[in-house]
Write a protein that holds these residues in place. Structure first.
Motif, PDB file in Angstrom:
ATOM      1  N   ASP A  56      37.363  36.215  48.000  1.00  0.00           N
ATOM      2  CA  ASP A  56      37.939  35.480  46.874  1.00  0.00           C
ATOM      3  C   ASP A  56      39.411  35.187  47.185  1.00  0.00           C
ATOM      4  O   ASP A  56      40.044  35.899  47.973  1.00  0.00           O
ATOM      5  CB  ASP A  56      37.820  36.322  45.597  1.00  0.00           C
ATOM      6  N   HIS A  57      39.941  34.145  46.572  1.00  0.00           N
ATOM      7  CA  HIS A  57      41.350  33.807  46.808  1.00  0.00           C
ATOM      8  C   HIS A  57      42.255  34.486  45.784  1.00  0.00           C
ATOM      9  O   HIS A  57      43.195  35.187  46.139  1.00  0.00           O
ATOM     10  CB  HIS A  57      41.566  32.296  46.756  1.00  0.00           C
ATOM     11  N   ASP A  58      41.980  34.267  44.519  1.00  0.00           N
ATOM     12  CA  ASP A  58      42.858  34.760  43.456  1.00  0.00           C
ATOM     13  C   ASP A  58      42.462  36.166  43.018  1.00  0.00           C
ATOM     14  O   ASP A  58      41.305  36.437  42.711  1.00  0.00           O
ATOM     15  CB  ASP A  58      42.806  33.833  42.244  1.00  0.00           C
ATOM     16  N   GLU A  60      43.894  39.176  40.295  1.00  0.00           N
ATOM     17  CA  GLU A  60      44.811  39.409  39.170  1.00  0.00           C
ATOM     18  C   GLU A  60      45.733  40.576  39.549  1.00  0.00           C
ATOM     19  O   GLU A  60      45.461  41.720  39.245  1.00  0.00           O
ATOM     20  CB  GLU A  60      44.017  39.732  37.897  1.00  0.00           C
ATOM     21  N   GLY A  64      51.226  39.291  43.089  1.00  0.00           N
ATOM     22  CA  GLY A  64      50.876  37.927  43.475  1.00  0.00           C
ATOM     23  C   GLY A  64      50.099  37.799  44.775  1.00  0.00           C
ATOM     24  O   GLY A  64      49.869  36.683  45.248  1.00  0.00           O
ATOM     25  N   THR A  66      47.159  37.388  47.395  1.00  0.00           N
ATOM     26  CA  THR A  66      45.904  36.653  47.311  1.00  0.00           C
ATOM     27  C   THR A  66      45.029  36.983  48.523  1.00  0.00           C
ATOM     28  O   THR A  66      45.431  37.752  49.398  1.00  0.00           O
ATOM     29  CB  THR A  66      46.161  35.131  47.297  1.00  0.00           C
ATOM     30  N   TYR A  88      36.520  31.708  52.534  1.00  0.00           N
ATOM     31  CA  TYR A  88      37.051  31.715  51.176  1.00  0.00           C
ATOM     32  C   TYR A  88      35.945  31.349  50.210  1.00  0.00           C
ATOM     33  O   TYR A  88      35.201  30.390  50.423  1.00  0.00           O
ATOM     34  CB  TYR A  88      38.173  30.692  51.060  1.00  0.00           C
ATOM     35  N   SER A  90      35.902  30.762  46.190  1.00  0.00           N
ATOM     36  CA  SER A  90      36.807  30.734  45.050  1.00  0.00           C
ATOM     37  C   SER A  90      36.352  29.767  43.973  1.00  0.00           C
ATOM     38  O   SER A  90      35.755  28.736  44.257  1.00  0.00           O
ATOM     39  CB  SER A  90      38.207  30.330  45.522  1.00  0.00           C
ATOM     40  N   ARG A  92      38.859  28.988  41.703  1.00  0.00           N
ATOM     41  CA  ARG A  92      40.150  28.449  41.259  1.00  0.00           C
ATOM     42  C   ARG A  92      40.826  27.563  42.288  1.00  0.00           C
ATOM     43  O   ARG A  92      41.537  26.646  41.933  1.00  0.00           O
ATOM     44  CB  ARG A  92      41.091  29.595  40.902  1.00  0.00           C
ATOM     45  N   ILE A  93      40.673  27.877  43.561  1.00  0.00           N
ATOM     46  CA  ILE A  93      41.286  27.046  44.592  1.00  0.00           C
ATOM     47  C   ILE A  93      40.274  25.960  44.962  1.00  0.00           C
ATOM     48  O   ILE A  93      39.090  26.223  45.098  1.00  0.00           O
ATOM     49  CB  ILE A  93      41.700  27.888  45.829  1.00  0.00           C
ATOM     50  N   SER A  97      43.383  22.363  48.257  1.00  0.00           N
ATOM     51  CA  SER A  97      44.258  23.536  48.385  1.00  0.00           C
ATOM     52  C   SER A  97      43.867  24.357  49.607  1.00  0.00           C
ATOM     53  O   SER A  97      44.723  24.917  50.299  1.00  0.00           O
ATOM     54  CB  SER A  97      44.173  24.419  47.142  1.00  0.00           C
TER      55      SER A  97
END
Length: 179
Positions: A56-58, A60, A64, A66, A88, A90, A92-93, A97
């Protein structure tokens, strides 16, 4: 069933992680799920064998960090880092990106990108990543053997049986002339 690289899925979303692990297990992959980026870094840097990483990229995290931070670490610290299949995964990305990460990350960039909930499953990506790694592995082995036979790398020992075999080979004269 042919040997496959093990798959490691790193995602802080428990539902996504369970889903990916379950799908890969159904497809007969050896799979491990890790929910924490720090734990993944500790475990994977010490794991010296190659593996397919679905990442995963993001995350929590207050700092910060990743998935790209884990990718950079593995590319520089893992024995197979340069060719380790890091995919990757994801929600969100997006694709553009990811391409930016490729341009700015250079050798630290992931190998591929797939969107969560997209048309391509994690099992399909794992299969493609495993096949790509096997091609890299075969190429590196051929290059190492070629360097050893031609005496280009004294650090690679040449087996005497292999040298005897080459002495009998008609192509050996061509190899000697090209040195």
């Amino acid at each position: 069933m042919p040997d496959r690289l093990p798959v490691i899925v790193v995602d802080d979303d428990p539902g996504q992680l369970r889903s990916a692990v379950r799908l890969l297990e159904i497809e007969d992959w050896s799979v491990t799920g890790i929910a924490d980026l720090d734990e993944a870094a500790r475990v994977l840097v010490e794991h010296t064998d190659p593996f397919v990483l679905i990442l995963d990229h993001d995350f929590e995290r207050p700092d910060g960090q990743t998935g790209l931070d884990l990718t950079r670490l593995l590319r520089s610290a893992h024995p197979w880092g340069a060719v380790l299949p890091i995919c990757y995964w994801s929600g969100r990305i997006d694709g553009s990106s990811f391409l930016t990460a490729l341009r700015t990350g250079h050798m630290f960039a992931p190998s591929c990108y797939i969107a969560k909930g997209g048309k391509v499953s994690v099992a399909e990506v794992a299969e493609q990543a495993d096949a790509a790694f096997r091609r890299f592995e075969a190429t590196f082995e051929q290059q190492a053997l070629r360097r050893a036979v031609l005496g280009l790398d004294s650090a690679i020992p040449v087996d005497d049986d292999l040298t005897d075999l080459l002495d009998e080979d008609a192509d050996h004269d061509v190899l000697a002339e090209n040195r």
